[in-house]
Design an enzyme around this catalytic site. Structure first.
Site, PDB file in Angstrom:
ATOM      1  N   ARG A  27      27.994  55.598   5.554  1.00 50.69           N
ATOM      2  CA  ARG A  27      26.705  55.857   5.248  1.00 50.69           C
ATOM      3  C   ARG A  27      25.953  54.784   5.580  1.00 50.69           C
ATOM      4  O   ARG A  27      26.197  53.566   5.314  1.00 50.69           O
ATOM      5  CB  ARG A  27      26.442  56.506   3.719  1.00 50.69           C
ATOM      6  CG  ARG A  27      27.377  57.427   3.396  1.00 50.69           C
ATOM      7  CD  ARG A  27      26.970  57.850   1.802  1.00 50.69           C
ATOM      8  NE  ARG A  27      27.942  58.774   1.576  1.00 50.69           N
ATOM      9  CZ  ARG A  27      29.335  59.060   0.935  1.00 50.69           C
ATOM     10  NH1 ARG A  27      29.885  57.712   0.707  1.00 50.69           N
ATOM     11  NH2 ARG A  27      29.681  60.001   0.614  1.00 50.69           N
ATOM     12  N   HIS A  86      34.496  61.411   0.351  1.00 53.99           N
ATOM     13  CA  HIS A  86      33.992  62.758  -0.126  1.00 53.99           C
ATOM     14  C   HIS A  86      34.756  63.025  -1.380  1.00 53.99           C
ATOM     15  O   HIS A  86      35.902  62.828  -1.329  1.00 53.99           O
ATOM     16  CB  HIS A  86      34.003  63.812   0.824  1.00 53.99           C
ATOM     17  CG  HIS A  86      32.966  63.826   1.883  1.00 53.99           C
ATOM     18  ND1 HIS A  86      33.036  64.611   3.052  1.00 53.99           N
ATOM     19  CD2 HIS A  86      31.812  63.371   2.098  1.00 53.99           C
ATOM     20  CE1 HIS A  86      31.911  64.443   3.875  1.00 53.99           C
ATOM     21  NE2 HIS A  86      31.142  63.624   3.201  1.00 53.99           N
ATOM     22  N   LYS A  88      29.136  56.552  -2.972  1.00 58.94           N
ATOM     23  CA  LYS A  88      28.393  56.863  -4.129  1.00 58.94           C
ATOM     24  C   LYS A  88      29.129  57.060  -5.187  1.00 58.94           C
ATOM     25  O   LYS A  88      30.330  57.105  -5.283  1.00 58.94           O
ATOM     26  CB  LYS A  88      28.044  58.496  -3.482  1.00 58.94           C
ATOM     27  CG  LYS A  88      27.233  58.732  -2.386  1.00 58.94           C
ATOM     28  CD  LYS A  88      26.619  60.057  -2.366  1.00 58.94           C
ATOM     29  CE  LYS A  88      25.878  60.201  -1.288  1.00 58.94           C
ATOM     30  NZ  LYS A  88      25.584  61.885  -0.998  1.00 58.94           N
ATOM     31  N   TYR A 138      32.210  70.125   8.841  1.00 54.25           N
ATOM     32  CA  TYR A 138      32.686  69.648  10.104  1.00 54.25           C
ATOM     33  C   TYR A 138      33.747  70.500  10.718  1.00 54.25           C
ATOM     34  O   TYR A 138      33.828  70.666  12.121  1.00 54.25           O
ATOM     35  CB  TYR A 138      33.341  68.241   9.982  1.00 54.25           C
ATOM     36  CG  TYR A 138      32.512  67.213   9.430  1.00 54.25           C
ATOM     37  CD1 TYR A 138      31.324  66.803  10.142  1.00 54.25           C
ATOM     38  CD2 TYR A 138      32.433  66.726   8.223  1.00 54.25           C
ATOM     39  CE1 TYR A 138      30.345  66.047   9.698  1.00 54.25           C
ATOM     40  CE2 TYR A 138      31.661  65.895   7.759  1.00 54.25           C
ATOM     41  CZ  TYR A 138      30.445  65.617   8.388  1.00 54.25           C
ATOM     42  OH  TYR A 138      29.472  64.679   7.959  1.00 54.25           O
ATOM     43  N   ARG A 194      27.815  58.958  11.744  1.00 50.91           N
ATOM     44  CA  ARG A 194      28.677  59.310  10.588  1.00 50.91           C
ATOM     45  C   ARG A 194      29.466  60.673  10.809  1.00 50.91           C
ATOM     46  O   ARG A 194      30.385  61.112  10.725  1.00 50.91           O
ATOM     47  CB  ARG A 194      28.262  59.412   9.073  1.00 50.91           C
ATOM     48  CG  ARG A 194      29.184  59.562   8.045  1.00 50.91           C
ATOM     49  CD  ARG A 194      28.510  59.401   6.755  1.00 50.91           C
ATOM     50  NE  ARG A 194      28.941  59.910   5.537  1.00 50.91           N
ATOM     51  CZ  ARG A 194      29.977  59.727   4.955  1.00 50.91           C
ATOM     52  NH1 ARG A 194      30.518  58.587   5.107  1.00 50.91           N
ATOM     53  NH2 ARG A 194      30.314  60.405   3.980  1.00 50.91           N
ATOM     54  N   HIS A 220      23.018  58.448  10.068  1.00 52.47           N
ATOM     55  CA  HIS A 220      23.795  59.442   9.555  1.00 52.47           C
ATOM     56  C   HIS A 220      24.528  60.234  10.900  1.00 52.47           C
ATOM     57  O   HIS A 220      25.651  60.794  10.424  1.00 52.47           O
ATOM     58  CB  HIS A 220      23.197  60.377   8.548  1.00 52.47           C
ATOM     59  CG  HIS A 220      24.059  60.852   7.439  1.00 52.47           C
ATOM     60  ND1 HIS A 220      24.549  59.797   6.427  1.00 52.47           N
ATOM     61  CD2 HIS A 220      24.680  61.993   7.124  1.00 52.47           C
ATOM     62  CE1 HIS A 220      25.317  60.361   5.588  1.00 52.47           C
ATOM     63  NE2 HIS A 220      25.437  61.609   5.602  1.00 52.47           N
TER      64      HIS A 220
END
Length: 306
Positions: free
Chosen positions: A155, A277, A179, A286, A254, A251
């Site tokens: 990110r 994730h 995150k 994806y 990514r 992004h």
């Protein structure tokens, strides 16, 4: 269930909730900022001079707020996020005892259409990564930035947050703070390692070079850490130079990283780990990208597809 205590005004309840996020949940400053903005927006909906007891806010009031958001043209994802904020806020209120039930719990999230992420082909990625000139500090830095994002699937916030102590070029490994302050280790490919070595070699000549493990890896001409906006502007410049799709963002690299790995046989759980994730469901977007690409190729190539 805990019985409601003496009434707590909404403004007071919001302040307590934000302190809880910081002190007990160890939430990041960006997360707290997002919660604060969502809750303040709800307060504005009630009226700038209105500060009711938080325990008196009902499900119909919240439903009216969601309807107002919809009529104002907010996207389903924004409405869903604000509803999630209200659920968390009133869940905290139940724990603290100033509300008996969660009035946001019965409300359903708006339906969201699935938008496939914008992805570059491997040829387009190669064109973009070689766009920065290799004969200047800025060009070497920009190439190292683009190579690192694509090599590790970062990110943009993770990229600008990198410190010297986070990268081990000898091992080709970087420690990433993602995150929720979750950390992960990601490999750096040979192209990224080479680009980083070249950039760091010229950074040593910078008159204001930062030093120490906490020094930012990517700096501006003043020796200060780059911002996410600076990286986005840099990318826009190279998109114009190369004529690549203007929808491309940091992004997108990514997204391209994850898509290209899956196209070449990587298993989805490994990609989930590399992306950081928390849920596999997030990574599964994806697989839809791959399916869409396969269908497009089939339509172009098969003699009886049309």
């Amino acid at each position: 269930m805990v019985k409601a205590q003496s009434p707590v005004l909404l403004s007071t309840a919001i302040a307590r909730f934000l302190r809880y996020l910081e002190a007990e949940r160890n939430a990041s400053s960006l997360t707290i900022k997002s919660y604060r903005e969502d809750l303040e927006h709800f307060r504005q909906f009630l009226g700038t001079n209105v500060d009711p007891p938080a325990g008196e806010i009902t499900t119909p009031v919240l439903r009216g707020y969601l309807v107002a958001l919809h009529e104002a043209g907010y996207s389903p994802s924004t409405i869903a996020r604000r509803l999630a904020t209200l659920r968390s806020f009133f869940r905290f209120g139940q724990r603290e005892g100033w509300v008996e039930g969660n009035p946001a719990k019965p409300l359903r999230n708006p339906r969201r259409g699935r938008h496939l992420p914008h992805v570059l082909s491997t040829e387009e990625v190669a064109k973009l990564l070689t766009a920065p000139p290799a004969d200047s500090f800025q060009g070497l830095r920009d190439r190292a930035i683009l190579e690192t994002i694509y090599s590790a699937g970062l990110r943009i916030s993770e990229l600008v947050g990198l410190c010297d102590g986070d990268i081990d070029l000898k091992s080709g490994i970087a420690r990433i703070r993602g995150k929720g302050k979750r950390e992960r280790l990601v490999p750096l490919g040979s192209y990224a390692v080479r680009a980083l070595r070249r950039y760091l070699a010229v950074r040593k000549l910078h008159p204001k070079e930062p030093r120490g493990d906490e020094a930012p890896v990517f700096v501006n001409r003043f020796g200060r850490r780059l911002t996410t906006r600076s990286v986005a502007r840099m990318l826009e410049k190279y998109l114009r130079q190369t004529g690549l799709d203007s929808r491309t963002t940091p992004h997108s690299l990514r997204h391209s990283f994850a898509t290209h790995l899956l196209e070449r046989g990587a298993d989805i759980r490994s990609v989930q780990e590399l992306l950081g994730h928390k849920s596999l469901i997030t990574t599964q977007i994806y697989t839809h990208v791959n399916a869409a690409r396969l269908k497009e190729i089939y339509s172009r190539a098969h003699p009886r597809a049309k």
